[in-house]
Write a protein that holds these residues in place. Structure first.
Motif, PDB file in Angstrom:
ATOM      1  N   SER A 184       0.826  -1.209   0.000  1.00  0.00           N
ATOM      2  CA  SER A 184       0.000   0.000   0.000  1.00  0.00           C
ATOM      3  C   SER A 184       0.860   1.259   0.000  1.00  0.00           C
ATOM      4  O   SER A 184       0.530   2.247  -0.666  1.00  0.00           O
ATOM      5  N   PHE A 185       1.985   1.233   0.727  1.00  0.00           N
ATOM      6  CA  PHE A 185       2.858   2.405   0.782  1.00  0.00           C
ATOM      7  C   PHE A 185       3.526   2.650  -0.574  1.00  0.00           C
ATOM      8  O   PHE A 185       3.586   3.790  -1.063  1.00  0.00           O
ATOM      9  N   VAL A 186       4.013   1.582  -1.199  1.00  0.00           N
ATOM     10  CA  VAL A 186       4.615   1.707  -2.527  1.00  0.00           C
ATOM     11  C   VAL A 186       3.580   2.212  -3.528  1.00  0.00           C
ATOM     12  O   VAL A 186       3.881   3.057  -4.389  1.00  0.00           O
ATOM     13  N   ASN A 187       2.358   1.729  -3.403  1.00  0.00           N
ATOM     14  CA  ASN A 187       1.285   2.175  -4.277  1.00  0.00           C
ATOM     15  C   ASN A 187       1.039   3.672  -4.115  1.00  0.00           C
ATOM     16  O   ASN A 187       0.841   4.407  -5.088  1.00  0.00           O
ATOM     17  N   GLY A 188       1.052   4.143  -2.869  1.00  0.00           N
ATOM     18  CA  GLY A 188       0.873   5.569  -2.614  1.00  0.00           C
ATOM     19  C   GLY A 188       1.990   6.406  -3.215  1.00  0.00           C
ATOM     20  O   GLY A 188       1.749   7.458  -3.818  1.00  0.00           O
ATOM     21  N   LEU A 189       3.220   5.946  -3.057  1.00  0.00           N
ATOM     22  CA  LEU A 189       4.360   6.671  -3.636  1.00  0.00           C
ATOM     23  C   LEU A 189       4.281   6.693  -5.156  1.00  0.00           C
ATOM     24  O   LEU A 189       4.564   7.717  -5.799  1.00  0.00           O
ATOM     25  N   TYR A 190       3.896   5.570  -5.730  1.00  0.00           N
ATOM     26  CA  TYR A 190       3.758   5.478  -7.175  1.00  0.00           C
ATOM     27  C   TYR A 190       2.752   6.510  -7.683  1.00  0.00           C
ATOM     28  O   TYR A 190       3.001   7.250  -8.633  1.00  0.00           O
ATOM     29  N   GLY A 191       1.614   6.567  -7.003  1.00  0.00           N
ATOM     30  CA  GLY A 191       0.586   7.519  -7.408  1.00  0.00           C
ATOM     31  C   GLY A 191       0.985   8.955  -7.164  1.00  0.00           C
ATOM     32  O   GLY A 191       0.602   9.859  -7.917  1.00  0.00           O
ATOM     33  N   LEU A 192       1.756   9.201  -6.125  1.00  0.00           N
ATOM     34  CA  LEU A 192       2.176  10.555  -5.792  1.00  0.00           C
ATOM     35  C   LEU A 192       2.950  11.193  -6.939  1.00  0.00           C
ATOM     36  O   LEU A 192       2.835  12.399  -7.199  1.00  0.00           O
ATOM     37  N   PHE A 193       3.704  10.378  -7.649  1.00  0.00           N
ATOM     38  CA  PHE A 193       4.538  10.905  -8.732  1.00  0.00           C
ATOM     39  C   PHE A 193       3.914  10.730 -10.120  1.00  0.00           C
ATOM     40  O   PHE A 193       4.317  11.414 -11.065  1.00  0.00           O
ATOM     41  N   ILE A 194       2.936   9.833 -10.262  1.00  0.00           N
ATOM     42  CA  ILE A 194       2.444   9.499 -11.595  1.00  0.00           C
ATOM     43  C   ILE A 194       0.989   9.884 -11.815  1.00  0.00           C
ATOM     44  O   ILE A 194       0.624  10.323 -12.911  1.00  0.00           O
ATOM     45  N   LEU A 195       0.139   9.729 -10.807  1.00  0.00           N
ATOM     46  CA  LEU A 195      -1.297   9.873 -11.014  1.00  0.00           C
ATOM     47  C   LEU A 195      -1.715  11.323 -11.257  1.00  0.00           C
ATOM     48  O   LEU A 195      -1.562  12.170 -10.379  1.00  0.00           O
ATOM     49  N   PRO A 196      -2.276  11.646 -12.443  1.00  0.00           N
ATOM     50  CA  PRO A 196      -2.819  12.982 -12.675  1.00  0.00           C
ATOM     51  C   PRO A 196      -4.246  13.073 -12.149  1.00  0.00           C
ATOM     52  O   PRO A 196      -4.888  12.047 -11.906  1.00  0.00           O
ATOM     53  N   GLU A 197      -4.721  14.283 -11.959  1.00  0.00           N
ATOM     54  CA  GLU A 197      -6.109  14.478 -11.546  1.00  0.00           C
ATOM     55  C   GLU A 197      -7.023  14.270 -12.753  1.00  0.00           C
ATOM     56  O   GLU A 197      -6.721  14.695 -13.855  1.00  0.00           O
ATOM     57  N   SER A 198      -8.153  13.597 -12.537  1.00  0.00           N
ATOM     58  CA  SER A 198      -9.074  13.309 -13.637  1.00  0.00           C
ATOM     59  C   SER A 198     -10.262  14.261 -13.672  1.00  0.00           C
ATOM     60  O   SER A 198     -10.966  14.323 -14.686  1.00  0.00           O
ATOM     61  N   LEU A 199     -10.514  14.978 -12.596  1.00  0.00           N
ATOM     62  CA  LEU A 199     -11.702  15.826 -12.514  1.00  0.00           C
ATOM     63  C   LEU A 199     -11.290  17.297 -12.467  1.00  0.00           C
ATOM     64  O   LEU A 199     -10.820  17.775 -11.432  1.00  0.00           O
ATOM     65  N   PRO A 200     -11.432  18.032 -13.571  1.00  0.00           N
ATOM     66  CA  PRO A 200     -11.050  19.449 -13.586  1.00  0.00           C
ATOM     67  C   PRO A 200     -11.856  20.252 -12.563  1.00  0.00           C
ATOM     68  O   PRO A 200     -12.971  19.880 -12.195  1.00  0.00           O
ATOM     69  N   ALA A 201     -11.278  21.373 -12.136  1.00  0.00           N
ATOM     70  CA  ALA A 201     -11.917  22.190 -11.109  1.00  0.00           C
ATOM     71  C   ALA A 201     -13.299  22.663 -11.531  1.00  0.00           C
ATOM     72  O   ALA A 201     -14.224  22.727 -10.702  1.00  0.00           O
ATOM     73  N   GLU A 202     -13.471  22.959 -12.806  1.00  0.00           N
ATOM     74  CA  GLU A 202     -14.766  23.482 -13.259  1.00  0.00           C
ATOM     75  C   GLU A 202     -15.866  22.431 -13.256  1.00  0.00           C
ATOM     76  O   GLU A 202     -17.051  22.761 -13.398  1.00  0.00           O
ATOM     77  N   ARG A 203     -15.508  21.156 -13.131  1.00  0.00           N
ATOM     78  CA  ARG A 203     -16.508  20.088 -13.133  1.00  0.00           C
ATOM     79  C   ARG A 203     -16.757  19.526 -11.739  1.00  0.00           C
ATOM     80  O   ARG A 203     -17.437  18.513 -11.573  1.00  0.00           O
ATOM     81  N   ARG A 204     -16.246  20.181 -10.710  1.00  0.00           N
ATOM     82  CA  ARG A 204     -16.409  19.681  -9.351  1.00  0.00           C
ATOM     83  C   ARG A 204     -17.692  20.212  -8.722  1.00  0.00           C
ATOM     84  O   ARG A 204     -18.218  21.246  -9.126  1.00  0.00           O
ATOM     85  N   ALA A 205     -18.174  19.473  -7.740  1.00  0.00           N
ATOM     86  CA  ALA A 205     -19.438  19.814  -7.079  1.00  0.00           C
ATOM     87  C   ALA A 205     -19.176  20.139  -5.617  1.00  0.00           C
ATOM     88  O   ALA A 205     -18.254  19.586  -5.005  1.00  0.00           O
ATOM     89  N   PRO A 206     -19.952  21.014  -5.010  1.00  0.00           N
ATOM     90  CA  PRO A 206     -19.784  21.315  -3.583  1.00  0.00           C
ATOM     91  C   PRO A 206     -20.093  20.094  -2.725  1.00  0.00           C
ATOM     92  O   PRO A 206     -20.933  19.257  -3.100  1.00  0.00           O
TER      93      PRO A 206
END
Length: 415
Positions: A184-206
């Protein structure tokens, strides 16, 4: 259907790396969860002086608290991902799971192990966010196939996780928890450097508490008649699925006299067939039949598979039902694709969180339903000895899900 739900502004090619990460994330999550499956009951047994009956009751309580935390927290995390984006929720979950597995590895008594299991239920609730991520980056007509491919990670983790956990547990009963923490820790580190955000700010909901709780989540599912019907069908389908972890080992041991090696090999075959269907069959079948008919085909195959399981007088005949049962996986991906098209882009996290709550409800009810059914029909007071009764009941639940899904989607197809 919401216009926002039917468009995908981001080019798929720009997100291929993110999809690979999500696949790896689910694979590592399932590995981490699977690693502790064979050892957690043994660890509990050690805390109660090897009293198997008492350990079984405690293990049942642990399973219930895990499902309860999923029920409560899945809609919260889904709504948080709609507000703040998918990336922070997924990453915090990975690091949170890692810390939780360390806690369970060090747990000096059952109370601390119980706390760890509750935290695990909370952090594992982010799986709903992963599915929302897929909906963000995949065109509606491609979602069923993509959900199927992502489902391969579940099958692979189901095969490799328990096997690895069993090997590590023979060395030290705490070692599987350390291995899960490391994954799980390695997975978190992997995502920290690779995973982009998929939901732009203009498409977010309160973020709204009224929709970020289990009751609000269920009300959200009732906001659209088709969505409500598919969600009810999902509930009965998930309830039917609980028969496998609830009574399979007891059933196979009682009826066929299987040892742990045969049980393990059978589970591996289940996972392998599931991987083949998820990775190779769903896309072509959905393309050929459409999502609605693919959903129906999957439910029919699942019901037929359960009938074979319940009726099989020998273990060899039981195995025949496994590839038939594997085709049930088509219905899950088809349902996911249909439901994601019914809500807006800024509600995908809320949808997946609500769907996870529905699944958690089934996991709270199912173990009692199927274990009591099994115990009754093999007991001395049974009107007839029918050890396969839980599987017949599961098959009937899938046929009920089929009837509900057909009615719910009928208006959609004729509109």
């Amino acid at each position: 259907m919401s216009e926002a739900a039917g468009t995908n502004a981001t080019a798929p090619s720009a997100r291929s790396g993110a999809v690979i990460f999500i696949f790896v994330t689910l694979l590592l999550d399932m590995l981490a969860l699977g690693i502790i499956i064979p050892i957690l009951p043994k660890l509990i047994e050690g805390f109660v002086n090897n009293d198997t009956a008492n350990a079984a009751r405690i293990f049942g309580v642990f399973g219930s608290i895990w499902a309860l935390m999923q029920f409560v927290c899945s809609p919260i995390l889904g709504a948080l991902s709609d507000r703040f984006g998918r990336r922070p929720v997924v990453l915090l979950s990975n690091f949170g799971l890692s810390a939780d597995y360390v806690l369970m590895a060090l747990a000096p008594n059952l109370i601390w192990l119980f706390i760890g299991r509750a935290i695990s239920g909370i952090t594992s609730s982010s799986i709903s966010t992963v599915f929302a991520y897929i909906a963000d980056v995949t065109a509606p007509e491609q979602r069923a196939a993509m959900f199927g491919k992502i489902g391969v990670a579940f099958g692979a983790g189901f095969i490799m996780g328990p096997a690895l956990g069993g090997l590590l547990g023979e060395i030290d009963p705490r070692l599987p928890f350390w291995a899960a923490a490391g994954l799980s820790f390695v997975n978190g580190l992997y995502g920290l450097f690779i995973l982009p955000e998929s939901l732009p700010a203009e498409r977010r909901a309160p973020f709204k508490w009224k929709s970020a709780n289990p009751i609000g989540a269920l009300q959200f599912l009732r906001s659209n008649p088709t969505l409500a019907g598919l969600s009810l069908a999902t509930f009965f389908g998930q309830l039917a699925h609980v028969v496998l972890p609830s009574v399979f080992v007891l059933y196979a041991t009682h009826r066929y006299g299987w040892d742990t090696g045969t049980v393990g090999a059978t589970l591996a075959l289940v996972g392998l067939c599931g991987m083949v269907v998820q990775g190779a069959a769903i896309g072509p079948i959905v393309k050929l039949l459409g999502e609605r008919n693919a959903l129906f085909l999957g439910l029919v195959c699942g019901a037929l598979g359960f009938v074979i399981f319940g009726a099989a007088p020998t273990g060899q005949l039981f195995w025949i039902g496994i590839p038939v049962m594997a085709l049930w996986g088509i219905s899950g991906a088809a349902t996911q694709a249909l439901t994601t098209q019914l809500v807006a882009a800024d509600q995908q996290g809320q949808l997946q969180g609500a769907t996870s709550s529905v699944q958690s409800m089934s996991e709270l009810i199912g173990p009692f339903l199927f274990t009591l059914t099994f115990a009754y029909f093999i007991g001395d007071n049974a009107p007839l000895k029918m050890p396969g009764a839980p599987f017949y009941l599961a098959g009937a639940l899938l046929l009920l899900a089929l009837a509900i899904a057909a009615r719910a989607t009928a208006a959609k197809t004729t509109a």
